[in-house]
Design an enzyme around this catalytic site. Sequence first.
Site, short mmCIF file in Angstrom:
data_model
loop_
_atom_site.label_atom_id
_atom_site.label_comp_id
_atom_site.label_asym_id
_atom_site.label_seq_id
_atom_site.Cartn_x
_atom_site.Cartn_y
_atom_site.Cartn_z
N GLU A 237 0.83 -1.19 0.00
CA GLU A 237 0.00 0.00 0.00
C GLU A 237 0.87 1.25 0.00
OE1 GLU A 237 -2.33 -0.54 3.54
OE2 GLU A 237 -0.85 0.42 4.83
N HIS A 279 -4.37 3.05 7.46
CA HIS A 279 -3.32 2.70 8.42
C HIS A 279 -2.42 3.87 8.73
CE1 HIS A 279 -3.87 -1.62 6.78
NE2 HIS A 279 -4.57 -1.46 7.87
N LEU A 298 8.65 -2.71 -8.54
CA LEU A 298 8.41 -4.15 -8.41
C LEU A 298 8.41 -4.84 -9.77
CD1 LEU A 298 5.65 -4.06 -5.64
CD2 LEU A 298 7.83 -5.27 -5.46
N GLY A 302 11.12 -7.78 -11.48
CA GLY A 302 10.73 -9.12 -11.91
C GLY A 302 9.40 -9.60 -11.38
N ALA A 303 8.75 -8.78 -10.57
CA ALA A 303 7.43 -9.17 -10.09
C ALA A 303 6.42 -9.04 -11.22
CB ALA A 303 7.02 -8.31 -8.90
N PRO A 306 -0.03 -6.26 -12.24
CA PRO A 306 -1.14 -5.97 -13.16
C PRO A 306 -1.23 -4.47 -13.44
CG PRO A 306 -1.97 -6.37 -10.95
CD PRO A 306 -0.50 -6.67 -10.90
N SER A 308 -3.92 -2.70 -13.05
CA SER A 308 -4.80 -2.08 -12.06
C SER A 308 -5.24 -3.14 -11.07
CB SER A 308 -6.04 -1.47 -12.74
OG SER A 308 -6.82 -2.50 -13.33
#
Length: 613
Positions: A237, A279, A298, A302-303, A306, A308
């Site tokens: 987040e 938070h 990210l 390599g992550a 998406p 969205s």
Amino acid sequence: MRHDADHLGQIFSKDTQAIFYNYKPGPVQRMLDFDYLCGRSTPSVAAVIKPGSGEGFEKLFFGKNEVPIASHGSIKAAAASHPRADVFINFASFRSAYQSTMEAIQQPTIHVVAIIAEGVPEKDTKDLIAYARKHNKIIIGPATVGGIQAGAFKIGDTAGTLDNIIACKLYRPGSVGFVSKSGGMSNEAYNILARNTDGLYEGIAIGGDVFPGSTLSDHAIRFSTIPQVKMIVVLGEIGGEDEYSLVESLKEGKIKKPVVAWVSGTCAKLFTSEVQFGHAGAKSGGDRESAQAKNTALKAAGAIVPDSFESLASTIRHTYNELVSSGVIAPAEDFDPPFIPEDIGKAKKEGKVRIPTSIVSTISDDRGEEPAYGGVSISKVVEGGMGVGDVISLLWFKRSLPRYGTQFLEMCLMICADHGPNVSGAHNTIVCSRAGKDIVSCLTSGLLCIGPRFGGAVDDAARYFSAALDQKKDPDAFVEEMKKKGIRVPGIGHRVKSKDNPDKRVELLISYAHKNFPATKYLDYALRVEDYTLSKSSNLILNVDGAIGALFVDLLHGCGMFSEAEIADIIDVGYVNALFVLARSIGFLGHALDQKRLKQPLYRHPGDDVLFA
């Protein structure tokens, strides 16, 4: 469980047991329900801690059966008694979370601590993190809902309701490791995983505070070493830089399994000023802390990121399907979990069951704004000038007796309140008080003497006098009939008083009745019985028990509020004796208090007053 070579990186298993601090029945019961759903043979909660209490147990359900869960007053005692419990679930408030957590991680048997509280001071959290890392302990939280290993173990309220757990197939392990900051978003993610993969293997919510005890990267690396986890999903987040530790781990090759990641909060760019999300750590800061920057980093590391949040589910499904096609994942087989009975309170609230009441009460009601006696509010009782007799009338008879009747009841209380220290009930009370017993015990010792030979004649007097008159028996025939049966006439006779030394209490009752009662036929009958018994002996007078018993029947008949059946029931149940018990309690309490005030020593009966036969 222990961190051994057979379970590298795995912190929970089907054998994991926990100690639950600051006992909350709801979360503990939900843990046990999950245990049963997963087919565990024993509850995952080894013990609960109620700070400052003694040793004991709490009753909870494990499936259909109630089980005792040990309860302790301190962390040290719980850890010593349950050395196999290596997870500490801390439900302390933010004010005491630091002290209790530090004590827990100092126990050699505790390896994982979940801190549920939000708002733990940052300095305290940093100290806990430093100690935990130094001693190879794991902290989840603060501000966390906890974590779950599907089909094995869950912390507190993780994953929500039982219905949600079943819908997300968390009762059996899947192939996905999941880590997030948000507990609420975790529940949504478990649902997404259940619909697009074979489900969750382990899920952790690290908590939303600025300084979490363990990071997204910590758990992603751990998942990478668990053979059963085939792919990893991370939900970050906006705010802070924790996601960048995951970026570095990906770049360094510490995570060798597919990682689908998304950082929420991309909408923050629409605001012109800094925005605080849910938070403490979720607030828009500089560009580096933005959701867009983290998602970009990210993806570059390599992550699988998406475009969205809306396409997160399809991205997860695509990644999962590729792993299935390549033979990396053999989809977990599904099955129907065991049925868990619904709590009766919840089912009743939702109108699913009808439960007969255990108690019927017709005399009082405290459900409204104020208590009511026999349907009359306490305000009306007090402001209407009602007395104790009126309260007895409402609570005992559920009616407002006429004033002469309630005054008669009060008169009985005053006349019968005490008869000196020598009668058996008062004597017992005095002895008990001098033995140092409490007030309730003293009163009870006196009340236990009331019976056929002491006080109990009131009921029998009412019963026999009313039956004799109703059956039109002549007083002399009634007395002779009782004599043949070997029964003393209740309410007749006195050890001290006589025809020439009358009982003033009886005279007062007779005088009051003749002035105020509409009719006194039962009293008159009792006096005719007295005339006959006095011809036999001067001490066979109508005593106070007989006078009250006869007048009580006169009151019931004369007020016109009761049917014949109701009157018979009142006499049979023991209302008249109840009046004597209530009255004499006043005197018994007086004697008990008198002895305590005088500081009288333990009573010992004199030996010369005992015949040793």
